[in-house]
Every structure is written in structure tokens, then in C-alpha cells.
Design an enzyme around this catalytic site. Structure first.
Site, PDB file in Angstrom:
ATOM      1  CG  ASP A  62      19.086  60.629   6.669  1.00 21.63           C
ATOM      2  OD1 ASP A  62      18.541  60.656   7.792  1.00 21.63           O
ATOM      3  OD2 ASP A  62      20.126  59.975   6.430  1.00 21.63           O
TER       4      ASP A  62
ATOM      5  CE  LYS B 202      22.507  58.599  14.737  1.00 16.87           C
ATOM      6  NZ  LYS B 202      22.414  58.286  13.331  1.00 16.87           N
TER       7      LYS B 202
ATOM      8  CD1 TRP C 296      25.286  60.285   8.597  1.00 10.68           C
ATOM      9  CD2 TRP C 296      25.005  58.177   7.874  1.00 10.68           C
ATOM     10  NE1 TRP C 296      25.680  59.429   9.594  1.00 10.68           N
ATOM     11  CE2 TRP C 296      25.519  58.146   9.195  1.00 10.68           C
ATOM     12  CE3 TRP C 296      24.752  56.979   7.212  1.00 10.68           C
ATOM     13  CZ2 TRP C 296      25.784  56.943   9.863  1.00 10.68           C
ATOM     14  CZ3 TRP C 296      25.018  55.778   7.876  1.00 10.68           C
ATOM     15  CH2 TRP C 296      25.518  55.774   9.176  1.00 10.68           C
TER      16      TRP C 296
END
Ligand SMILES: *Cc1c(COP(=O)(O)O)cnc(C)c1O
Length: 361
Positions: free
Chosen positions: A172, A196, A102
Site C-alpha cells: 500500500d 495524496k 492503515w
């Protein structure tokens, strides 16, 4: 109804209590005779829903009053572009820490908009650790410093919050937000896709310090300007109303569990069960991540003998232990054990792992 344990990395398991409440309220929210999906986003019912969701999130995370909470769309991916468009000019330097999948995607997108300095990277050891902060090459006047607090695919989690000095710290937090207490005041901006630890996909959360609003480049699309979203109180256009409603129920569920401090204890217990099983397997299972940086949310592991992968997954499925296959980019297995995964679910998995190992060992 079959009881399953869902270890998906995202969209991921939601608290059963929340799903049952959604089911119960689906066609008649609080005596209105309407489903939340059918309500005007500017009506008083939805206004109550979004205000409560924000208030509950503020309480859970201890969000200071000089931060805006934004309910956005476009996933974490949209934040990868929204961030540099709002906070950097083309000739600015932005610092990024590269700890895996990511981080890399965020970096690639930022390169379209500014000069990216990789302050630190763990690529040398296949993203299996968090680089020691003492060795980071930070830029003194960077427009911001970005990192990913939990690499969902590699299963690597920061055990600390970086010190960015006067540079805005951006995180993030998609896959470990609300899993433990975090000092929000250390950040300029936190963002997280909802699917999530928060609720349904389609919703993205951003928590932005107010002094960072109003800096977007002139060419920034209106929808991608944090100030526009903040001024519009997340209702500049029609927001993902149903996702915000479900997220609000998840926040209430978390408060009822005792908040993030209580959920953290459970998360520590769940992660310990899994890592202990892996480490005690005598090499049958292997976790590639350095101990100090192992994620509490995404437990990545491989089987010493890869040829047993399919049999492992089939046996797991037969026991209703679902979605354990690792990401296609890394292979192996991954057990995602977000807030909504129960200790019972993790015990069912570790019992299975021990039995499978002894049947093959
Ligand atoms: C899932 C995830 C993303 C991507 O989220 P989208 O909502 O699909 O854009 C980004 N970062 C992290 C850490 C993630 O876990």
C-alpha cells in the site's frame, strides 16, 4: 488571491501549475470545445489522455513491461478486499506487517478472506517504528506478503523494501508513491489511492505483475477482478475520467521537475527542515517516531504542552498554514508535505514553529 500553504494529509495539495492548466483547459480541452468531464471514455480524445497518463507513469516509475497499470476506483480501501479476493483462497495464509492505522484496516479486511499471519508488528511501541526485518516471522508458502510503505497517520516510513523471496510482495503505497525511486520489479502488486501524491480522490492506481492476473476466486465481483480490469484496459466500466486527466497532468508536472529522483531531493530537504526544527526545539515540539523511520511525507509531532495545541493551530491559520491538526486517532499535529508542497511552504511553517515556541517558551 490568497496564497495558502495546505498541509492536508489527503485529499492534499496539488501543484499550482496543474490547477492553473486545468482551469485553462476546463471548458475547451485542446480545441475540442469540450471539457474532459463531457467526453466519452471511449472516444479518441480520452483514449489519448489515458494512454499518455499510463506512458508517463511508466516512465516515472520505470515500470517493467510485464506489469499492468490499472486506473481503478474505490480508494485504497477497495484494494484491502480486492487483494485477498484475487490472490488468496480461504485456507491460504497471507502475511501482513502491522505498522499502524492503515496496516490494521488492511489486516481486518483480509481476515474475512484468508488466514492472516502477522509477520511483524510495531504495536508494542505505539507504532513508532518499522520492525527490523531480521525478526519477521514470514510464512514460507504465504499467498502474499503485505505492508504499508508509509503510515500516513503515524508518520512512519519504511527505509527499505522487504525481501519476500518467492512470495508476491504487495504494498500500500498510497502516501509515498512517486516521492522517490522504487524498484517496481521487487513487487507483485503496488496500489495507491490518488488523493495524496497523484491527483483527485476517486482514482486508485494498481500496478500488477501479469502472472498474478486471472487468479480471482469465483465469487469475486466482476469489477474487483484484476484480470477483468486489465483486459478492459481500465475501461471495463466508465472510469473516473476527470481524475485520470488530472493525474496525467501531475505526471507531466513531475517529469518536468526532473522525475522522481529530483523530487526525492526536494522531499529530503523539506523533511529535514521540519525534523530539524522539531529536534532543535528543546522539547517544545516532539516527534514520537524513531529517527530512521520518520516519514518524508507526513511529519507527525506533538507539542510538549498539549494545552497550547489550539493556540498553535489558530496562529498557523492566521498565517495561512492550513490543515495541520493530527488525525483524530492520535491527536497532536501533522504536516503532510507531499510532492506538491513547496520548500517555501515548509519554510513558512518552520519559521512559524520557531516563533511560536519562543513566544511561549
Ligand atoms: C489514505 C490512505 C488509505 C485510504 O485511502 P482511501 O482512498 O480513503 O480508501 C489507505 N492507505 C494509506 C497508506 C493511506 O494513506
Amino acid at each position: 488571491m490568497t496564497q495558502v500553504f495546505n498541509f492536508s494529509a489527503g485529499p492534499a495539495v496539488l501543484p499550482r501549475e496543474v490547477l492553473l492548466q486545468v482551469q485553462q483547459e476546463l471548458t475547451d480541452w485542446h480545441g475540442t470545445g469540450m471539457c474532459v468531464m463531457e467526453m466519452s471514455h471511449r472516444g479518441k480524445e480520452f483514449t489519448q489522455i489515458i494512454h499518455e497518463a499510463e506512458a508517463d507513469l511508466r516512465q516515472l516509475m520505470g515500470i517493467p513491461s510485464n506489469y499492468k497499470v490499472l486506473f481503478l476506483q474505490g480508494g485504497a480501501h477497495f484494494q484491502f478486499s480486492m487483494l485477498p479476493l484475487n490472490l488468496a483462497r480461504q485456507d491460504d495464509t497471507v502475511d501482513y506487517v502491522n505498522t499502524g492505522h492503515w496496516s490494521k484496516i488492511a489486516i481486518k479486511e483480509a481476515r474475512r478472506y484468508a488466514n492472516v499471519n502477522i509477520a511483524a508488528s510495531s504495536e508494542d511501541r505505539n507504532f513508532s517504528y518499522v520492525p527490523d526485518e531480521a525478526g519477521w516471522k514470514k510464512t514460507a508458502n504465504a499467498a502474499y506478503l503485505h505492508y504499508c510503505s508509509n503510515e500516513t497517520i503515524g508518520g512512519v516510513e519504511f527505509p527499505f523494501i522487504p525481501d519476500a523471496g518467492n512470495v508476491p510482495l504487495i504494498c500500500d503505497m498510497s502516501s509515498n508513491i512517486l516521492s522517490k525511486p522504487v524498484d517496481v520489479s521487487k513487487f507483485g502488486l503496488i496500489y495507491a489511492g490518488a488523493q495524496k501524491n497523484i491527483g483527485p480522490s476517486g482514482l486508485t492506481l494498481a500496478i500488477v505483475r501479469e502472472d498474478l492476473l486471472g487468479r480471482a476466486r469465483p465469487e469475486t465481483p466482476t469489477m474487483l477482478d484484476y484480470k477483468v480490469q486489465a483486459d478492459g484496459e481500465s475501461l471495463y466500466n466508465t472510469p473516473p475520467t476527470f481524475a485520470i486527466y488530472v493525474a496525467g497532468l501531475v505526471f507531466k508536472w513531475l517529469l518536468a521537475q526532473g522525475g522522481v529522483r529530483a523530487i526525492e531531493q526536494r522531499n529530503i530537504e523539506k523533511a529535514a527542515l521540519l525534523y530539524e526544527t522539531i529536534d532543535a526545539s528543546g522539547g517544545f515540539y516532539h516527534c514520537p517516531v524513531d529517527r530512521a523511520n520518520r516519514s518524508r511525507m507526513n511529519v507527525a509531532f506533538t507539542l510538549g504542552d498539549e494545552s497550547l495545541d489550539d493556540a498553535f493551530l489558530e496562529g498557523a491559520k492566521a498565517r495561512e498554514l492550513l490543515q495541520l491538526k493530527g488525525h483524530r486517532s492520535v491527536g497532536g499535529m501533522r504536516a503532510s508535505i507531499y510532492n506538491a508542497m513547496t520548500v517555501e511552504g515548509v519554510r513558512a511553517l518552520t519559521d512559524y514553529m520557531r516563533e511560536f515556541a519562543s513566544s511561549k517558551g
